[in-house]
Design an enzyme around this catalytic site. Structure first.
Site, mmCIF file in Angstrom:
data_model
loop_
_atom_site.group_PDB
_atom_site.id
_atom_site.type_symbol
_atom_site.label_atom_id
_atom_site.label_comp_id
_atom_site.label_asym_id
_atom_site.label_seq_id
_atom_site.Cartn_x
_atom_site.Cartn_y
_atom_site.Cartn_z
ATOM 1 N N SER A 151 79.509 70.616 88.007
ATOM 2 C CA SER A 151 80.256 71.820 87.592
ATOM 3 C C SER A 151 81.751 71.585 87.535
ATOM 4 C CB SER A 151 80.034 72.958 88.588
ATOM 5 O OG SER A 151 78.702 73.316 88.624
ATOM 6 N N HIS A 193 80.838 81.847 91.679
ATOM 7 C CA HIS A 193 80.822 80.693 90.785
ATOM 8 C C HIS A 193 82.205 80.406 90.195
ATOM 9 C CE1 HIS A 193 79.162 77.674 88.156
ATOM 10 N NE2 HIS A 193 79.520 78.328 87.075
ATOM 11 N N ALA A 236 79.327 69.909 92.669
ATOM 12 C CA ALA A 236 80.140 70.824 93.459
ATOM 13 C C ALA A 236 79.258 71.291 94.613
ATOM 14 C CB ALA A 236 80.547 72.006 92.599
ATOM 15 N N TYR A 265 67.301 76.407 88.836
ATOM 16 C CA TYR A 265 67.522 77.870 88.741
ATOM 17 C C TYR A 265 67.642 78.358 87.302
ATOM 18 C CZ TYR A 265 72.502 76.659 88.336
ATOM 19 O OH TYR A 265 73.694 76.136 87.938
ATOM 20 N N GLU A 266 67.812 77.432 86.347
ATOM 21 C CA GLU A 266 67.827 77.835 84.945
ATOM 22 C C GLU A 266 66.401 78.086 84.440
ATOM 23 O OE1 GLU A 266 70.854 75.544 82.411
ATOM 24 O OE2 GLU A 266 70.581 74.273 84.157
ATOM 25 N N ASN A 317 83.861 75.086 98.437
ATOM 26 C CA ASN A 317 83.925 76.264 99.312
ATOM 27 C C ASN A 317 83.331 75.917 100.670
ATOM 28 O OD1 ASN A 317 81.371 76.337 97.495
ATOM 29 N ND2 ASN A 317 80.803 77.580 99.256
ATOM 30 N N HIS A 374 69.371 72.494 85.842
ATOM 31 C CA HIS A 374 69.097 72.966 87.197
ATOM 32 C C HIS A 374 67.761 73.700 87.235
ATOM 33 C CE1 HIS A 374 73.501 72.878 86.684
ATOM 34 N NE2 HIS A 374 73.535 72.471 87.944
ATOM 35 N N HIS A 419 79.233 74.198 82.373
ATOM 36 C CA HIS A 419 78.436 73.005 82.056
ATOM 37 C C HIS A 419 78.265 72.936 80.549
ATOM 38 C CE1 HIS A 419 76.630 71.575 85.910
ATOM 39 N NE2 HIS A 419 77.054 72.755 86.304
ATOM 40 N N MET A 449 73.077 72.806 94.451
ATOM 41 C CA MET A 449 71.859 73.163 93.716
ATOM 42 C C MET A 449 71.427 72.061 92.742
ATOM 43 S SD MET A 449 72.964 77.085 92.929
ATOM 44 C CE MET A 449 73.831 78.041 94.207
ATOM 45 N N SER A 450 71.734 70.819 93.076
ATOM 46 C CA SER A 450 71.396 69.726 92.143
ATOM 47 C C SER A 450 71.210 68.422 92.918
ATOM 48 C CB SER A 450 72.533 69.546 91.125
ATOM 49 O OG SER A 450 73.695 69.068 91.766
HETATM 50 N N1 HPA Z 1 75.906 76.686 98.120
HETATM 51 C C1 HPA Z 1 75.069 76.157 97.198
HETATM 52 N N2 HPA Z 1 75.520 75.546 96.112
HETATM 53 C C2 HPA Z 1 76.838 75.441 95.935
HETATM 54 C C3 HPA Z 1 77.763 75.970 96.859
HETATM 55 C C4 HPA Z 1 77.256 76.633 98.010
HETATM 56 O O1 HPA Z 1 78.001 77.128 98.858
HETATM 57 N N3 HPA Z 1 79.003 75.696 96.396
HETATM 58 C C5 HPA Z 1 78.844 75.021 95.216
HETATM 59 N N4 HPA Z 1 77.543 74.882 94.945
#
Ligand code: HPA
Length: 293
Positions: free
Chosen positions: A35, A259, A118, A90-91, A245, A88, A66, A221-222
């Site tokens: 990302s 996001h 990320a 989740y898509e 984060n 991903h 993306h 998530m990847s």
């Molecule tokens: N959790 C899951 N996926 C992420 C996060 C998170 O805090 N930050 C960036 N991708």
């Protein structure tokens, strides 16, 4: 058990033959840009780029931040192929589709896979903007029955029961830490454990506490599914997370992760990550053809 759908070896070949007939470049390194981390792909020399929508059998990416392009070119004189935009779970994609490009890379002649993502940090020693060399992962989905290798094994790619205890190449990790030191990045480049969750929601506080207690340094998530498939077919793997984060583990915290915040940090730090990876790719040759992990 429900039958697991997947592509046949011939479908991968079809995609590879299309690519080989559309470019003369023969990459040895594949790089997946996470990302907001596409800057690296943009810096390739002698670029040839293909929209995912034009490549036979390729999924398409649907996430803001993306793009969907496969870019061939050179980085520090090394022939590379970059994914600008990944897929991903989740898509709505099954994991065999999420990981489709990895086997395409293998059949293209790629030897080393570099993955970036990320991620949210769980460890208190991490700060937003840190870079984490992935030492190991927890494939949480795999542990509960969602693994990209499920279904009949394709022996032409790899063994039925691959080992994963050496997933992230030890020598490349050492080289990355050494390169970070030379660039003066030591204060914000760390090494840790990444955990893949499916998303798309960020973690609840109880989930964050659970992951922290499991020894997870960063969650995203990847990546883990792609790495499982890459190791199955014998690619060398290097992975790096950008900490966008800190995951809240405290019921009194009011801050919410979103996001846009994730993208904002990755864009701000993309050039630092790019610099480190560019230097690293330039040195990969020096440990090529040595005895693996
Ligand atoms: N959790 C899951 N996926 C992420 C996060 C998170 O805090 N930050 C960036 N991708």
């Amino acid at each position: 058990m429900q039958a697991v759908e997947s592509f046949s070896f011939e479908r991968y070949r079809e995609t590879v033959d299309w690519l080989l007939s559309h470019t003369k470049q023969r990459p040895r390194i594949a790089i997946i840009c996470g990302s907001g981390l596409g800057l690296l792909a943009d810096s390739l020399k002698n670029q040839e780029s293909f929209q995912y929508t034009d490549i036979p059998n390729f999924p398409r990416s649907t996430v803001p931040g993306h793009e969907g392009r496969l870019i061939f070119g050179e980085l520090q004189g090394q022939p590379c192929v970059c994914m600008k935009g990944r897929f991903h779970m989740y898509e709505g994609y099954p994991l065999w589709k999420v990981t489709f490009p990895i086997r395409v890379f293998k059949l293209l002649g790629v030897e080393t896979l570099v993955v970036t993502n990320a991620a949210g940090a769980l460890g208190d020693s991490y700060n937003v903007g840190d870079l984490m060399v992935i030492r190991d992962h927890i494939n949480l989905l795999g542990l509960v029955g969602e693994n990209p290798l499920m279904g009949p094994n394709e022996d032409r790619f790899g063994p039925r029961f691959p080992a994963l205890s050496d997933a992230y190449d030890r020598k490349i990790r050492a080289l990355a830490m050494e390169t970070a030191r030379q660039l003066g990045y030591t204060s914000f480049v760390k090494e840790g454990v990444y955990c893949m969750v499916s998303g798309p929601n960020f973690e609840s506080i109880a989930e964050a506490r659970l992951l922290h207690s499991l020894g997870v340094d960063a969650v995203g998530m990847s990546t883990a599914a792609e790495v499982v498939v890459a190791r199955h077919c014998g690619l060398r793997v290097f992975g790096m997370s950008l900490i966008t984060n800190k995951v809240t583990k405290d019921y009194d915290t009011q801050e919410l992760v979103d996001h846009h915040g994730v993208l904002e940090v990755s864009q701000r730090r993309a050039s630092t990550l790019q610099k480190l990876l560019t230097e690293l790719v330039g040195k990969l040759e020096s440990i090529d053809n040595s005895s693996g992990n």
